[in-house]
Design an enzyme around this catalytic site. Structure first.
Site, mmCIF file in Angstrom:
data_model
loop_
_atom_site.group_PDB
_atom_site.id
_atom_site.type_symbol
_atom_site.label_atom_id
_atom_site.label_comp_id
_atom_site.label_asym_id
_atom_site.label_seq_id
_atom_site.Cartn_x
_atom_site.Cartn_y
_atom_site.Cartn_z
ATOM 1 N N LYS A 75 0.835 -1.213 0.000
ATOM 2 C CA LYS A 75 0.000 0.000 0.000
ATOM 3 C C LYS A 75 0.869 1.263 0.000
ATOM 4 O O LYS A 75 0.568 2.234 -0.696
ATOM 5 C CB LYS A 75 -0.928 0.010 1.214
ATOM 6 C CG LYS A 75 -1.761 1.293 1.370
ATOM 7 C CD LYS A 75 -2.717 1.521 0.216
ATOM 8 C CE LYS A 75 -3.491 2.834 0.345
ATOM 9 N NZ LYS A 75 -4.404 2.864 1.500
ATOM 10 N N LEU A 76 1.955 1.252 0.756
ATOM 11 C CA LEU A 76 2.836 2.420 0.777
ATOM 12 C C LEU A 76 3.528 2.609 -0.566
ATOM 13 O O LEU A 76 3.711 3.745 -1.021
ATOM 14 C CB LEU A 76 3.851 2.299 1.912
ATOM 15 C CG LEU A 76 3.259 2.352 3.327
ATOM 16 C CD1 LEU A 76 4.357 2.198 4.373
ATOM 17 C CD2 LEU A 76 2.475 3.643 3.562
#
Length: 293
Positions: free
Chosen positions: A172-173
């Site tokens: 996600k990052l």
């Protein structure tokens, strides 16, 4: 399965309504001043509870949808937190955007308490949450994911198992770095175009027909052309938080972060200027020369 949710905000509200209306599951939620109005959720049968521990005492699956790692850690490990009250076999699903190393620590606490832990951050927007078409990036045991897949199916379009615990948040990052990074770059270019007197519709069309075509352009175009910010209701302060989480992850890995540093600096200037609660598309205005003069 009885579902608990902590964080009935822009994204969590949509998750809760779909768990109830599409999934048909019983649902309890944390009564918190940061929630969106919950009349619809209560009307569908959702029950408010006062502490995370109270949710842990009734839920088989607990969804976390909060701002970041400090909030997740307080919910799991804090006073009246989940870890001290979980029933054996309960699955905690962290849909927040959090630091992978924090996720591993929280997962260990939940396992010690007899539960299971998945990191399952979301992609897409609050509109997709409302429609029940979010995408999830899930880290953790495949068997645990299969156990709760019917719950996740009630508010998602796609659920991708991306690896062991922590890899959901890591992915996600990486995703948000690319997405927010490009939107920040695009906002800066759109601001310069506006200062130069270029027709915003022409600007958008040229990018859309060339190398600038992207989901980021689709989300910023309504603001660039018509000052409609609502295609992306994502706060500038949250965007900076995600970039800084990426930078922390990159630093821990010994990875290059030169571009990420620049994105954080650009976003930080708007946050420091009092625009942290504004939506990301509004960076097009904040980056204009007239805005700095």
């Amino acid at each position: 399965m009885h579902v608990g949710i902590i964080g009935v905000g822009l994204m969590g509200h949509g998750i809760a309504r779909n768990v109830l209306s599409r999934g048909g599951f019983a649902l309890s939620f944390l009564d918190h001043p940061g929630n969106q109005p919950v009349d619809e959720i209560e009307g569908l049968g959702g029950k408010p509870l006062g502490t995370p521990a109270e949710i842990a005492q009734v839920a088989d699956v607990i969804i976390l949808c909060v701002t970041g790692s400090p909030q997740v850690e307080a919910i799991v490990a804090g006073e009246n937190g989940l870890a001290g009250a979980l029933r054996p076999g309960t699955v905690v699903v962290d849909c927040s955007t959090a630091l992978p190393e924090s996720t591993l620590r929280m997962g260990a606490l939940v396992r010690e308490a007899g539960g299971d832990y998945l990191d399952a951050p979301m992609t897409r927007t609050a509109k997709h949450a409302h429609e029940g078409t979010l995408n999830l990036l899930v880290g953790g045991e495949a068997a645990t994911l299969e156990k709760i897949r019917p719950v996740l199916a009630s508010f998602t379009e796609a659920v991708s198992h991306v690896g062991p615990l922590g890899h959901g948040h890591r992915m996600k990052l990486l995703h948000n770095y690319v997405s927010v990074g490009y939107m920040t770059l695009l906002a800066e270019a759109a601001a310069q175009a506006a200062d130069a007197g270029i027709d915003p519709q022409v600007f958008v069309e040229v990018l859309a027909n060339g190398g600038g075509a992207s989901a980021a352009l689709d989300r910023l175009a309504p603001y660039i052309t018509a000052q409609d910010r609502d295609a992306l209701p994502f706060a500038v302060a949250n965007a900076q938080k995600d970039i800084d989480y990426y930078r922390a992850m990159a630093e821990a890995a010994g990875a290059q972060q030169t571009v990420a540093d620049g994105v954080s600096k650009a976003l930080g200037a708007s946050v420091e200027g009092g625009h942290g609660a504004a939506y990301v598309p509004e960076l097009v205005t904040f980056f204009r020369k007239s805005s700095a003069d």
